[in-house]
Design an enzyme around this catalytic site. Sequence first.
Site, PDB file in Angstrom:
ATOM      1  N   ASP A  10       0.866  -1.191   0.000  1.00 48.19           N
ATOM      2  CA  ASP A  10       0.000   0.000   0.000  1.00 48.19           C
ATOM      3  C   ASP A  10       0.898   1.235   0.000  1.00 48.19           C
ATOM      4  OD1 ASP A  10      -2.569   1.425   0.174  1.00 48.19           O
ATOM      5  OD2 ASP A  10      -1.929   1.988   2.177  1.00 48.19           O
ATOM      6  N   SER A  11       0.317   2.366  -0.357  1.00 49.22           N
ATOM      7  CA  SER A  11       1.062   3.621  -0.284  1.00 49.22           C
ATOM      8  C   SER A  11       1.448   3.927   1.164  1.00 49.22           C
ATOM      9  CB  SER A  11       0.191   4.754  -0.827  1.00 49.22           C
ATOM     10  OG  SER A  11      -0.996   4.825  -0.071  1.00 49.22           O
ATOM     11  N   GLY A  43      -3.158   9.129  -3.694  1.00 49.71           N
ATOM     12  CA  GLY A  43      -4.466   9.534  -4.234  1.00 49.71           C
ATOM     13  C   GLY A  43      -4.448  10.724  -5.183  1.00 49.71           C
ATOM     14  N   CYS A  73      -4.160  -1.515  -2.349  1.00 45.88           N
ATOM     15  CA  CYS A  73      -4.344  -0.069  -2.490  1.00 45.88           C
ATOM     16  C   CYS A  73      -5.177   0.142  -3.743  1.00 45.88           C
ATOM     17  CB  CYS A  73      -2.976   0.597  -2.637  1.00 45.88           C
ATOM     18  SG  CYS A  73      -3.040   2.359  -3.023  1.00 45.88           S
ATOM     19  N   ASN A  74      -6.312   0.800  -3.596  1.00 45.04           N
ATOM     20  CA  ASN A  74      -7.179   1.025  -4.751  1.00 45.04           C
ATOM     21  C   ASN A  74      -6.530   1.946  -5.773  1.00 45.04           C
ATOM     22  OD1 ASN A  74     -10.153  -0.075  -4.268  1.00 45.04           O
ATOM     23  ND2 ASN A  74      -9.234   0.457  -2.316  1.00 45.04           N
ATOM     24  N   GLU A 158      -4.467   9.589   8.348  1.00 40.39           N
ATOM     25  CA  GLU A 158      -3.010   9.522   8.540  1.00 40.39           C
ATOM     26  C   GLU A 158      -2.567  10.437   9.690  1.00 40.39           C
ATOM     27  OE1 GLU A 158      -0.233   8.333   6.165  1.00 40.39           O
ATOM     28  OE2 GLU A 158      -1.668   6.867   5.408  1.00 40.39           O
ATOM     29  N   CYS A 192     -11.271   2.501  -0.657  1.00 38.03           N
ATOM     30  CA  CYS A 192      -9.933   2.951  -0.272  1.00 38.03           C
ATOM     31  C   CYS A 192      -9.610   2.180   0.990  1.00 38.03           C
ATOM     32  CB  CYS A 192      -9.919   4.447   0.003  1.00 38.03           C
ATOM     33  SG  CYS A 192      -8.366   5.017   0.747  1.00 38.03           S
ATOM     34  N   HIS A 194      -7.839   2.734   3.407  1.00 38.85           N
ATOM     35  CA  HIS A 194      -7.781   3.505   4.658  1.00 38.85           C
ATOM     36  C   HIS A 194      -9.157   3.639   5.321  1.00 38.85           C
ATOM     37  CE1 HIS A 194      -3.823   4.903   3.392  1.00 38.85           C
ATOM     38  NE2 HIS A 194      -3.690   5.593   4.509  1.00 38.85           N
TER      39      HIS A 194
HETATM   40  N1  DGL Z   1      -5.062   3.253   0.670  1.00 40.23           N
HETATM   41  C1  DGL Z   1      -5.038   3.827  -0.647  1.00 40.23           C
HETATM   42  C2  DGL Z   1      -6.203   3.316  -1.485  1.00 40.23           C
HETATM   43  O1  DGL Z   1      -6.773   2.277  -1.199  1.00 40.23           O
HETATM   44  C3  DGL Z   1      -5.091   5.337  -0.698  1.00 40.23           C
HETATM   45  C4  DGL Z   1      -4.118   6.103   0.086  1.00 40.23           C
HETATM   46  C5  DGL Z   1      -3.411   7.147  -0.727  1.00 40.23           C
HETATM   47  O2  DGL Z   1      -4.012   8.114  -1.207  1.00 40.23           O
HETATM   48  O3  DGL Z   1      -2.216   6.955  -0.865  1.00 40.23           O
HETATM   49  O4  DGL Z   1      -6.544   3.949  -2.450  1.00 40.23           O
END
Ligand code: DGL
Length: 273
Positions: A10-11, A43, A73-74, A158, A192, A194
């Site tokens: 993931d990011s 994102g 991560c989407n 975050e 997402c 998160h």
């Molecule tokens: N967790 C990431 C997702 O599922 C998004 C977080 C980001 O913006 O880096 O898209």
Amino acid sequence: MIKGPIGVFDSGYGGLTVLKEIVAQLPQYDYLYLGDNARAPYGPRSFDTVYQYTLQCVEWFFSQGCSLVVLACNTASAKALRTIQQNDLEKIAPGKRVLGVIRPTTEVIGSLSKNKTVGILGTHGTVQSGSYPIEIAKFYPEVKVYQEACPMWVPLIENNEHQGPGADYFVRKHIDHLLAQSEGIDTILLACTHYPLLADKIKQFIPADIQLLSQGKIVAESLQDYLDRHPEIAGKCSTGGQITFFTTDSTEDFDNHATTFYGKPVKSSHLQH
Ligand code: DGL
């Protein structure tokens, strides 16, 4: 044959909500998690940047012996996965596989909505890519899809402000925008990784008869199904239940914050890009 852990990427921290469910579903495997915290959030970034960052991280997983990597991560799944699968894998690592979180979710979502009307909440990148409407239309052409980008939600999470009163404003705003698009929405997907941390707050602002879906379990069940159908890949995944965490930013920050997402203490190592 040399076996390696299953990579989960993931990011930042969001993928830990998916890893938690994958480990619950498939505890026998070893896992290697990487959060690219130094460059998060993904994102708002361009297609090319998300693709370059994601590819670099996938190559790192391969260098660590992983034969299977899940982009938990989407944003990375929406903006990088297809190019990696179709153009890069054959050149850099034939025989290795990279999977995402969008396809497993779109495969089931149409069967979960009675009204055949779903709402998607995601980052700007995920929404802008159109991946959800495009993929859902392949499996459920009759389903209507409405989307809303929630650019403030990842920063709130975050920065550990997701339970505070400041979060109410941004959660309500985007829920109202989404629900204003159609009265028929009966299923909302947290697209997402998160967002599960905001689930309790989101529920305060949606009618009780709308179901709120997180992806973790869906992705974990789909991974089990994938491994059952692909013994040649499953055979390259090491077992023993060892879970190793890496972050591209401060390990101290990662360990302090990761527990909220993973539900257990985490001890990470640092990866320098
Ligand atoms: N967790 C990431 C997702 O599922 C998004 C977080 C980001 O913006 O880096 O898209």
